[in-house]
Enzyme design. Structure first.
Site, PDB file in Angstrom:
ATOM      1  N   ALA A 230      -3.714 -46.736  21.432  1.00  0.00           N
ATOM      2  CA  ALA A 230      -3.995 -47.676  22.524  1.00  0.00           C
ATOM      3  C   ALA A 230      -3.008 -48.830  22.451  1.00  0.00           C
ATOM      4  O   ALA A 230      -2.022 -48.792  21.708  1.00  0.00           O
ATOM      5  CB  ALA A 230      -5.437 -48.177  22.446  1.00  0.00           C
ATOM      6  N   ASN A 231      -3.259 -49.864  23.225  1.00  0.00           N
ATOM      7  CA  ASN A 231      -2.448 -51.076  23.205  1.00  0.00           C
ATOM      8  C   ASN A 231      -3.361 -52.287  23.349  1.00  0.00           C
ATOM      9  O   ASN A 231      -4.581 -52.147  23.407  1.00  0.00           O
ATOM     10  CB  ASN A 231      -1.378 -51.035  24.308  1.00  0.00           C
ATOM     11  CG  ASN A 231      -2.004 -50.838  25.675  1.00  0.00           C
ATOM     12  OD1 ASN A 231      -2.823 -51.631  26.120  1.00  0.00           O
ATOM     13  ND2 ASN A 231      -1.613 -49.752  26.346  1.00  0.00           N
ATOM     14  N   ARG A 232      -2.775 -53.481  23.437  1.00  0.00           N
ATOM     15  CA  ARG A 232      -3.551 -54.713  23.382  1.00  0.00           C
ATOM     16  C   ARG A 232      -4.021 -55.204  24.755  1.00  0.00           C
ATOM     17  O   ARG A 232      -4.538 -56.314  24.868  1.00  0.00           O
ATOM     18  CB  ARG A 232      -2.739 -55.821  22.720  1.00  0.00           C
ATOM     19  CG  ARG A 232      -2.315 -55.510  21.292  1.00  0.00           C
ATOM     20  CD  ARG A 232      -1.517 -56.661  20.702  1.00  0.00           C
ATOM     21  NE  ARG A 232      -0.937 -56.326  19.415  1.00  0.00           N
ATOM     22  CZ  ARG A 232      -1.579 -56.412  18.253  1.00  0.00           C
ATOM     23  NH1 ARG A 232      -2.824 -56.826  18.231  1.00  0.00           N
ATOM     24  NH2 ARG A 232      -0.979 -56.079  17.132  1.00  0.00           N
TER      25      ARG A 232
END
Length: 423
Positions: A230-232
């Site tokens: 995932a990412n932020r």
């Protein structure tokens, strides 16, 4: 007070009072000083000590404190400020304001002031929709009171959901800054987003009759049943754009990856997990007049997600993850021949060479506009402010750092103008 801008913050008795502590901190970060009045009911949720510690001065609670009346007084307290803010504005406080009651320090200060007032309502959905509250809100509108929220979502009471959640601290902060700037109505993205009784925060609807499709948040690409890539991304910017588009009169479909923020009011929200699910949801939501791809879609996924949890084995090497490229949602939609939206807008989150990379992405993806921002160590992803560059084929427009809600408002106004020019 020493600061050039100041607010008198009146904290009502609702479970959302805890959010006001964060609001006080953010006000201080923006150079806005706050004096605070805490109602008796408010003291059931937060303490005067916590409020005064964050505000940097004493929290006021008692109308009949002889020291305060001799030294400051409720009249001076309500006038030695630039703006009065009520958060949470409970049904009781709203009723007192609408009828002119003044039986405690908060209501007396509100009645005695000659300054503008901004309220952030918070209450149970049935209380919010009650005819008495509707009448009181209509009266406050006539009196020129500014309103932020409420939002829709789950309530503190088990099983309750609907309009009544207090606006988030970043939304209230953006509204405060607009009010301090002298604006007489809040921008659509941060103004009233409920059922609009009496026309609160109403105004021109430049996207009336338009269908707008927006993606927001991250995607989660599974490695095994408990892990994912995932990412932020928090989804705050995309969700704010959806709210702004709805406030501008559009029929909005929001395709959201996994986020922890509430769905915007007045928006059809489709929840997905992975990039492939997001693409399928986007294609099913077409046709649209405008498509805005604000989601931070994972570029890669694991070729074959493990059916069971990958276990760490003593002395064994880490498992090799074979990655494959995810579908390019922005390019896919921009290349459609039959039902391509008239305006296709992409986002570019970069850590360096922001504008150069955005120009290259614009050409590569075939979209009409790229909204580019620098996310390298700036706290943009997950934060409440953004600095963006609007990159088109023949122009770059750079905006100052703004709350994400204000970025959303300006972007929707920009797209409405583009849509009108192209029609």
């Amino acid at each position: 007070m020493s600061a050039s801008r100041s607010v008198l913050l009146i904290i009502g008795g609702g479970i959302a009072a805890y959010k006001v502590l964060e609001l006080i901190r953010r006000l201080k970060d923006r150079g806005i000083a706050s004096r605070c009045i805490l109602t008796k009911a408010g003291e059931e949720f937060v303490t005067p000590l916590a409020v005064s510690s964050l505000a940097g001065e004493r929290c006021f609670t008692d109308l009949f404190s002889l020291t305060d009346e001799a030294d400051i007084g409720h009249i001076a307290l309500s006038r030695s400020t630039d703006l009065l803010v009520v958060a949470p504005a409970t049904a009781d406080l709203i009723a007192k304001m609408a009828t002119g009651l003044a039986n405690d320090l908060a209501s007396t200060a509100l009645l005695a002031t000659d300054k503008r007032i901004l309220i952030a309502p918070a209450m149970n959905p049935r209380m919010w929709e009650h005819p008495a509250t509707r009448r009181n809100m209509a009266q406050l509108e006539k009196d020129g009171v500014l309103v932020i929220g409420p939002n829709s979502g789950a309530m503190a009471e088990r099983g309750e959901s609907g309009p009544g959640r207090m606006a988030e601290p970043n939304e209230i902060l953006a509204a405060i800054e607009q009010a301090l700037a002298g604006e007489t109505r809040l921008s659509p993205a941060i103004g009233f987003l409920g059922r609009n009784p009496g026309g609160l925060a109403s105004g021109p609807k430049p996207l009336a009759g338009k269908r707008v499709l927006i993606t927001s948040g991250p995607t989660h690409e599974p490695i095994d049943p408990v892990r994912y890539i995932a990412n932020r991304s928090s989804g705050k910017q995309g969700h704010a754009i959806a709210a702004a588009a709805a406030a501008a009169g559009a029929s909005v479909t929001l395709v959201s990856g996994p986020v922890t923020i509430p769905d915007p009011a007045g928006v059809e929200t489709i929840h997905v997990e992975s990039a492939r699910e997001m693409l399928a949801a986007v294609e099913s939501a077409l046709p649209a007049d405008i498509a805005i791809f604000a989601a931070a879609v994972a570029d890669w996924r694991v070729a074959e997600a493990a059916p069971g949890k990958l276990k760490k084995q003593a002395g064994a090497e880490a498992p090799a993850l074979a990655l494959v490229e995810n579908p390019d949602i922005l390019a896919t939609v921009a290349a459609r021949e039959i039902d391509r939206p008239a305006l296709v807008v992409g986002f570019a989150a970069e850590t360096d060479n922001v504008i150069d990379y955005a120009r290259a992405k614009l050409a590569r993806k075939g979209c009409d506009l790229i909204v580019a921002n620098d996310v390298g160590g700036t706290g943009v992803m997950g934060g409440d402010a953004n600095t963006v560059h609007l990159v088109s084929a023949d122009n770059v427009e750079t905006w100052p750092t703004l709350p994400k809600s204000e970025v959303a408002t300006r972007l929707i106004a920009h797209l409405a103008a583009m849509s009108k020019a192209g029609s």
